[in-house]
Every structure is written in C-alpha cells, then in structure tokens.
Design a protein around this motif. Structure first.
Motif, PDB file in Angstrom:
ATOM      1  N   TRP A 126       0.849  -1.185   0.000  1.00 51.66           N
ATOM      2  CA  TRP A 126       0.000   0.000   0.000  1.00 51.66           C
ATOM      3  C   TRP A 126       0.883   1.233   0.000  1.00 51.66           C
ATOM      4  N   LEU A 127       0.303   2.362  -0.326  1.00 56.42           N
ATOM      5  CA  LEU A 127       0.987   3.647  -0.248  1.00 56.42           C
ATOM      6  C   LEU A 127       0.357   4.457   0.869  1.00 56.42           C
ATOM      7  N   LEU A 128       1.210   5.028   1.703  1.00 56.63           N
ATOM      8  CA  LEU A 128       0.772   5.813   2.850  1.00 56.63           C
ATOM      9  C   LEU A 128       1.126   7.274   2.618  1.00 56.63           C
ATOM     10  N   SER A 129       0.135   8.148   2.675  1.00 57.28           N
ATOM     11  CA  SER A 129       0.371   9.588   2.567  1.00 57.28           C
ATOM     12  C   SER A 129       0.675  10.128   3.955  1.00 57.28           C
ATOM     13  N   LEU A 130       1.762  10.897   4.034  1.00 56.93           N
ATOM     14  CA  LEU A 130       2.187  11.493   5.294  1.00 56.93           C
ATOM     15  C   LEU A 130       2.301  13.006   5.140  1.00 56.93           C
ATOM     16  N   PRO A 131       1.963  13.762   6.179  1.00 53.52           N
ATOM     17  CA  PRO A 131       1.998  15.220   6.054  1.00 53.52           C
ATOM     18  C   PRO A 131       3.402  15.794   5.884  1.00 53.52           C
TER      19      PRO A 131
END
Length: 120
Positions: free
Chosen positions: A66-71
């Motif tokens: 999966w791809l995780l978006s981080l701030p």
C-alpha cells in the motif's frame, strides 16, 4: 473507529469479518464495499452486489503493498499492513526512500484511515 451505521460483512464459511458496507448518504439502497480500515473496494451499488464484491476480494488486500500519505513527505511511501483492528491499522515502512523513519518502522493510523492508504 468504524462508524456504527456501517454494516459488517462476514464470510459465510467461517464467519471471518471481510469488510463493511458503507451506506451512501441520501440513498438508502446504495452501499460502498470497504476494507476493514475503510478503503473503498468499488463504486456505490446495491447491497447484494456490494456483498459479492467483499466475498470475491476476501482478505487478499491485507497482503498487498500500500501507499501511505504522510503530512511531512510530498510523496506517498510504500508500506505493508501488519495489523487491523476496528480502531486502528498498523502499517510497516518498506520504502528505502523515506528518510524520516527506518525500514520496519510501524505507523499507527486511526480507522477509517481518511484516504491515507491507497493500493500501490
């Protein structure tokens, strides 16, 4: 935490929870099949079709990258799902290009994940 109005969907053979049916606002006959952590698996459809989608998908999505978006990072990072509960999903960093956490670092996300996770 998964909202209480989402409908749990269990596999018939062993009663394993596969995901949820998320009602579509304003249309009581339409549901979106979603993962254990709230990611949509398809478009809104009638209840029986949404249940069939969850049955066909099973829990295979848990084994995928999966791809995780981080701030703090402009690009999503690659992760594996480690554990999912009704309250949280734990994912492990597998992205060598992410300088802010070592490979294997565990990120803990609240469920539903608010679009932080998407298939790779």
């Amino acid at each position: 935490m998964i909202p209480s109005h989402w409908i749990r969907h269990h596999r018939r053979e062993d009663n394993e929870l596969l995901g949820y049916l998320r009602p579509v606002d304003g249309d009581p006959d339409q549901f979106v099949p979603v993962t254990l952590f709230g990611h949509p698996l398809g478009d809104p459809t009638e209840e029986a079709a949404a249940r069939r989608r969850l049955d066909r998908t099973g829990l295979d999505y848990l084994a995928k990258d999966w791809l995780l978006s981080l701030p703090d990072h402009p690009e999503a990072i690659a992760v594996h799902i480690v554990e999912v509960t009704p309250q949280q999903v734990r994912v492990q960093n597998i992205d060598y290009g992410y300088p802010h956490a070592n490979i294997g670092h565990i990120f803990v996300l609240d469920v539903p994940t608010a679009d932080q996770l998407r298939p790779r």
